[in-house]
Write an enzyme that holds these catalytic residues in place. Structure first.
Site, mmCIF file in Angstrom:
data_model
loop_
_atom_site.group_PDB
_atom_site.id
_atom_site.type_symbol
_atom_site.label_atom_id
_atom_site.label_comp_id
_atom_site.label_asym_id
_atom_site.label_seq_id
_atom_site.Cartn_x
_atom_site.Cartn_y
_atom_site.Cartn_z
ATOM 1 N N ASP A 1 -1.269 -6.302 -0.468
ATOM 2 C CA ASP A 1 -1.319 -5.591 0.818
ATOM 3 C C ASP A 1 -2.742 -5.081 1.041
ATOM 4 O O ASP A 1 -3.254 -4.287 0.234
ATOM 5 C CB ASP A 1 -0.350 -4.402 0.739
ATOM 6 C CG ASP A 1 0.232 -4.029 2.080
ATOM 7 O OD1 ASP A 1 -0.077 -4.706 3.085
ATOM 8 O OD2 ASP A 1 1.019 -3.067 2.115
ATOM 9 N N ASP B 1 0.846 -1.204 0.000
ATOM 10 C CA ASP B 1 0.000 0.000 0.000
ATOM 11 C C ASP B 1 0.882 1.255 0.000
ATOM 12 O O ASP B 1 0.376 2.373 -0.079
ATOM 13 C CB ASP B 1 -0.994 -0.010 1.165
ATOM 14 C CG ASP B 1 -0.337 0.052 2.517
ATOM 15 O OD1 ASP B 1 0.904 -0.045 2.588
ATOM 16 O OD2 ASP B 1 -1.066 0.208 3.526
ATOM 17 N N SER B 2 2.207 1.061 0.026
ATOM 18 C CA SER B 2 3.123 2.182 -0.221
ATOM 19 C C SER B 2 2.861 2.759 -1.609
ATOM 20 O O SER B 2 3.246 3.896 -1.897
ATOM 21 C CB SER B 2 4.578 1.716 -0.099
ATOM 22 O OG SER B 2 4.786 0.529 -0.847
ATOM 23 N N GLU C 1 9.171 -3.872 10.725
ATOM 24 C CA GLU C 1 9.572 -2.583 10.141
ATOM 25 C C GLU C 1 10.077 -1.631 11.214
ATOM 26 O O GLU C 1 9.415 -1.424 12.242
ATOM 27 C CB GLU C 1 8.383 -1.950 9.384
ATOM 28 C CG GLU C 1 8.745 -0.581 8.801
ATOM 29 C CD GLU C 1 7.792 -0.050 7.736
ATOM 30 O OE1 GLU C 1 6.890 -0.797 7.299
ATOM 31 O OE2 GLU C 1 7.973 1.115 7.341
ATOM 32 N N LYS D 1 -1.247 -9.427 2.953
ATOM 33 C CA LYS D 1 -0.544 -8.919 4.143
ATOM 34 C C LYS D 1 -1.465 -7.953 4.857
ATOM 35 O O LYS D 1 -2.195 -7.204 4.217
ATOM 36 C CB LYS D 1 0.752 -8.214 3.746
ATOM 37 C CG LYS D 1 1.496 -7.602 4.937
ATOM 38 C CD LYS D 1 2.878 -7.105 4.574
ATOM 39 C CE LYS D 1 2.911 -5.710 4.017
ATOM 40 N NZ LYS D 1 2.360 -4.667 4.906
ATOM 41 N N GLU E 1 -1.573 -5.319 8.595
ATOM 42 C CA GLU E 1 -0.692 -4.679 9.578
ATOM 43 C C GLU E 1 -1.196 -4.857 11.013
ATOM 44 O O GLU E 1 -2.373 -4.996 11.247
ATOM 45 C CB GLU E 1 -0.578 -3.166 9.278
ATOM 46 C CG GLU E 1 0.152 -2.871 7.987
ATOM 47 C CD GLU E 1 0.466 -1.388 7.787
ATOM 48 O OE1 GLU E 1 0.180 -0.555 8.684
ATOM 49 O OE2 GLU E 1 1.010 -1.062 6.717
HETATM 50 O O1 KIV Z 1 3.472 -1.094 1.692
HETATM 51 C C1 KIV Z 1 4.632 -1.521 1.683
HETATM 52 O O2 KIV Z 1 5.408 -1.295 0.756
HETATM 53 C C2 KIV Z 1 5.069 -2.301 2.843
HETATM 54 C C3 KIV Z 1 6.495 -2.752 2.879
HETATM 55 C C4 KIV Z 1 7.389 -1.625 3.147
HETATM 56 C C5 KIV Z 1 6.698 -3.848 3.841
HETATM 57 O O3 KIV Z 1 4.290 -2.573 3.698
#
Ligand code: KIV
Length: 309
Positions: free
Chosen positions: A97, A58-59, A196, A127, A129
């Site tokens: 994510d 989600d970055s 992280e 994934k 969080e």
């Molecule tokens: O969203 C993302 O890119 C992440 C990674 C940095 C682990 O969660």
């Protein structure tokens, strides 16, 4: 010179990376390589580079969609990016994510949206969080048959509640919380966890207790693998980057240079050149010219002022 890829991770003989393969790599002490990707060309690049896992993180909210943080990105946006990555990826394990707001409300919401990553985008895993209520969500998704990766330490979706984008686990109390979250995620069946922005010494102490592969980002060298954001490691992203980012290229500068050269070429009539032109038979061209020379072909301009809108 070595390409940096595992021997079996190059050429046509590459086998898809599976969950047992990741466990094997951990057992063998072979570092696991994970990177983010957000579209078809980045997927092709990371496939060719021979990484083990790809996260449609989600970055993307910040790196490709221009949001201020990861919080606003929606499920539909993430699914669109994940589908594009899937089209370019064959071998690495693909993880979607789950964005903020797509799994916190209930186990039903979490399972339904995790299923969309698998069914619609072709992801192998998802994934999410944090510990806390996310442990229950992870359990529910695992029970629905979808592999889950956890994420503890600095969790950007809830960075405000954590006091901002800063390292986590610098006090014994917070380190204990991170340990408890990680072990809880492991106990409900997560196949791997991201750590992280955690002090290297805290990670090192905790590694002895974690049996599933731990992937670090700003968590030191004791983890089973590392992940970096594609745009950070290639220097596509400009501006502030976290302390833990290592830059391996300056793609942004190369892009600006390339577009500048193109603009200068167009403005200087250097592009297109003879090698970029299509040809036409002289007879065909003459016939076409005769057609244009007819009186009835006098060009008429559209009159915008007489147009009702
Ligand atoms: O969203 C993302 O890119 C992440 C990674 C940095 C682990 O969660």
């Amino acid at each position: 010179m070595s390409s940096g890829a595992r021997p079996e991770a190059t050429g046509d003989a590459r086998r898809p990376v599976t969950l047992p393969r990741l466990a094997e790599l951990k057992q063998a002490g072979e570092p696991i390589v994970m990177v983010t990707a957000y579209d078809y060309p980045s997927a092709l690049a990371v496939e060719e580079a021979g990484v083990d896992m790809v996260l449609v993180g989600d970055s993307a909210a910040m790196t490709v969609l221009g949001y201020e943080s990861t919080v606003p990105v929606g499920l539909e946006e993430m699914l669109m990016l994940a589908k594009a990555v899937r089209r370019g990826l064959r071998t690495p394990l693909l993880i979607g994510d789950m964005p903020f707001g797509s799994y916190e409300t209930s186990n039903e919401q979490a399972v339904e949206n995790a299923q969309r990553f698998v069914k619609e985008a072709g992801c192998d895993a998802v994934k999410l969080e944090r510990g806390g209520s996310s442990v229950d969500r992870a359990r529910a998704i695992v029970r629905a048959g979808i592999p889950v990766m956890g994420h503890v330490g600095l969790t950007p979706q809830t960075a405000t509640a954590l006091g901002g984008f800063k390292a986590q686990g610098r006090t014994a109390n917070r380190a204990v919380e991170i340990a408890e979250e990680a072990l809880a995620l492991q106990s409900v069946g997560c196949f791997s966890i991201v750590f992280e922005a955690v002090p290297a010494a805290v990670t090192e102490a905790l590694m002895a207790k974690v049996e599933i592969p731990v992937i670090g980002i700003g968590a030191g060298g004791a983890t089973d693998g590392q992940v970096l954001v594609f745009h950070d490691l290639l220097g596509i992203h400009q501006g502030h980057t976290a302390k833990f980012v290592k830059r391996y290229a300056d793609v942004h500068d190369a892009m600006v240079e390339g577009v500048r050269a193109y603009a200068a070429d167009v403005r200087g009539h250097g592009f297109p050149g003879p090698e970029h032109l299509y040809s036409v038979e002289p007879g065909e061209l003459a016939e076409f010219r005769a057609y244009l020379d007819q009186e009835s072909m006098a060009g008429e301009k559209w009159d915008w002022s007489a147009t009702e809108i």
